[in-house]
Every structure is written in structure tokens, then in C-alpha cells.
Design a protein around this motif. Structure first.
Motif, mmCIF file in Angstrom:
data_model
loop_
_atom_site.group_PDB
_atom_site.id
_atom_site.type_symbol
_atom_site.label_atom_id
_atom_site.label_comp_id
_atom_site.label_asym_id
_atom_site.label_seq_id
_atom_site.Cartn_x
_atom_site.Cartn_y
_atom_site.Cartn_z
ATOM 1 N N ALA A 27 0.801 -1.225 0.000
ATOM 2 C CA ALA A 27 0.000 0.000 0.000
ATOM 3 C C ALA A 27 0.832 1.273 0.000
ATOM 4 O O ALA A 27 0.408 2.285 -0.541
ATOM 5 N N GLY A 28 2.019 1.252 0.573
ATOM 6 C CA GLY A 28 2.850 2.447 0.627
ATOM 7 C C GLY A 28 3.715 2.667 -0.601
ATOM 8 O O GLY A 28 4.409 3.668 -0.704
ATOM 9 N N ILE A 29 3.681 1.751 -1.543
ATOM 10 C CA ILE A 29 4.500 1.856 -2.749
ATOM 11 C C ILE A 29 3.789 2.759 -3.752
ATOM 12 O O ILE A 29 2.587 2.614 -3.987
ATOM 13 N N LYS A 30 4.518 3.697 -4.356
ATOM 14 C CA LYS A 30 3.927 4.691 -5.263
ATOM 15 C C LYS A 30 3.029 4.063 -6.329
ATOM 16 O O LYS A 30 1.937 4.545 -6.584
ATOM 17 N N LYS A 31 3.501 3.000 -6.957
ATOM 18 C CA LYS A 31 2.743 2.359 -8.035
ATOM 19 C C LYS A 31 1.364 1.921 -7.553
ATOM 20 O O LYS A 31 0.359 2.179 -8.202
ATOM 21 N N TRP A 32 1.311 1.284 -6.394
ATOM 22 C CA TRP A 32 0.027 0.797 -5.889
ATOM 23 C C TRP A 32 -0.831 1.947 -5.384
ATOM 24 O O TRP A 32 -2.056 1.908 -5.492
ATOM 25 N N GLY A 33 -0.198 2.988 -4.871
ATOM 26 C CA GLY A 33 -0.931 4.187 -4.473
ATOM 27 C C GLY A 33 -1.600 4.839 -5.671
ATOM 28 O O GLY A 33 -2.743 5.302 -5.585
ATOM 29 N N ALA A 34 -0.902 4.831 -6.804
ATOM 30 C CA ALA A 34 -1.478 5.390 -8.035
ATOM 31 C C ALA A 34 -2.651 4.544 -8.511
ATOM 32 O O ALA A 34 -3.665 5.081 -8.968
ATOM 33 N N HIS A 35 -2.529 3.226 -8.396
ATOM 34 C CA HIS A 35 -3.649 2.347 -8.768
ATOM 35 C C HIS A 35 -4.842 2.597 -7.852
ATOM 36 O O HIS A 35 -5.987 2.653 -8.305
ATOM 37 N N THR A 36 -4.582 2.759 -6.554
ATOM 38 C CA THR A 36 -5.660 3.047 -5.607
ATOM 39 C C THR A 36 -6.361 4.343 -5.975
ATOM 40 O O THR A 36 -7.594 4.403 -6.019
ATOM 41 N N ALA A 37 -5.583 5.387 -6.275
ATOM 42 C CA ALA A 37 -6.167 6.680 -6.657
ATOM 43 C C ALA A 37 -7.024 6.554 -7.914
ATOM 44 O O ALA A 37 -8.111 7.133 -7.991
ATOM 45 N N ALA A 38 -6.561 5.787 -8.884
ATOM 46 C CA ALA A 38 -7.329 5.595 -10.120
ATOM 47 C C ALA A 38 -8.631 4.839 -9.845
ATOM 48 O O ALA A 38 -9.680 5.169 -10.411
ATOM 49 N N LEU A 39 -8.576 3.851 -8.963
ATOM 50 C CA LEU A 39 -9.783 3.082 -8.626
ATOM 51 C C LEU A 39 -10.781 3.935 -7.845
ATOM 52 O O LEU A 39 -11.997 3.788 -8.012
ATOM 53 N N VAL A 40 -10.281 4.843 -7.006
ATOM 54 C CA VAL A 40 -11.163 5.778 -6.296
ATOM 55 C C VAL A 40 -11.818 6.721 -7.299
ATOM 56 O O VAL A 40 -13.035 6.936 -7.267
#
Length: 67
Positions: A27-40
Motif C-alpha cells: 500500500a505504501g509503494i507509489k505504483k500501488w498508491g497510483a492504482h488506488t487513486a485511479a480506482l477511487v
């Protein structure tokens, strides 16, 4: 939004229900944070002010549609 293989995999981390951070090891990795933001942004996840997220009905429907 098109669900890429990675975003689809990431969205599945929230299938268990409840408020969660999806995958604590990533969850703290930039790539996964970007995926989370896109899904939101797409409405598949919703978040709170503390940074926790949960899957929405639209997210569940997207996963069910792709099964």
C-alpha cells in the motif's frame, strides 16, 4: 476506466469487505498508491480522511462482470 491486469488484481484485495488498506505490504509503494487513486476516481473504491479504503458496489460489480 479499463481495468488493467494490475488494477484488477489490486481491486481484488478489497473483496473481503470492511475498511482496509488492501495489501499492507504494498500500500505504501507509489505504483500501488497510483492504482488506488485511479480506482477511487473510477468509483470502484471509496476512501476516508485517514487513508483507508473499501470496495464500492460499482467495484464489486466490475469484478463480478469480469469473472
Amino acid at each position: 476506466m479499463k481495468l488493467t491486469t494490475e488494477r484488477l488484481w489490486w481491486l481484488r484485495r478489497w473483496e473481503a469487505g470492511g475498511w482496509t488498506i488492501g495489501d499492507p505490504m504494498r500500500a505504501g509503494i507509489k505504483k500501488w498508491g497510483a492504482h488506488t487513486a485511479a480506482l477511487v476516481k473510477a468509483g470502484f473504491l471509496e476512501g476516508d480522511d485517514l487513508g483507508f479504503h473499501r470496495i464500492t458496489e460499482a467495484g464489486r460489480a466490475a469484478l463480478k462482470e469480469l469473472e
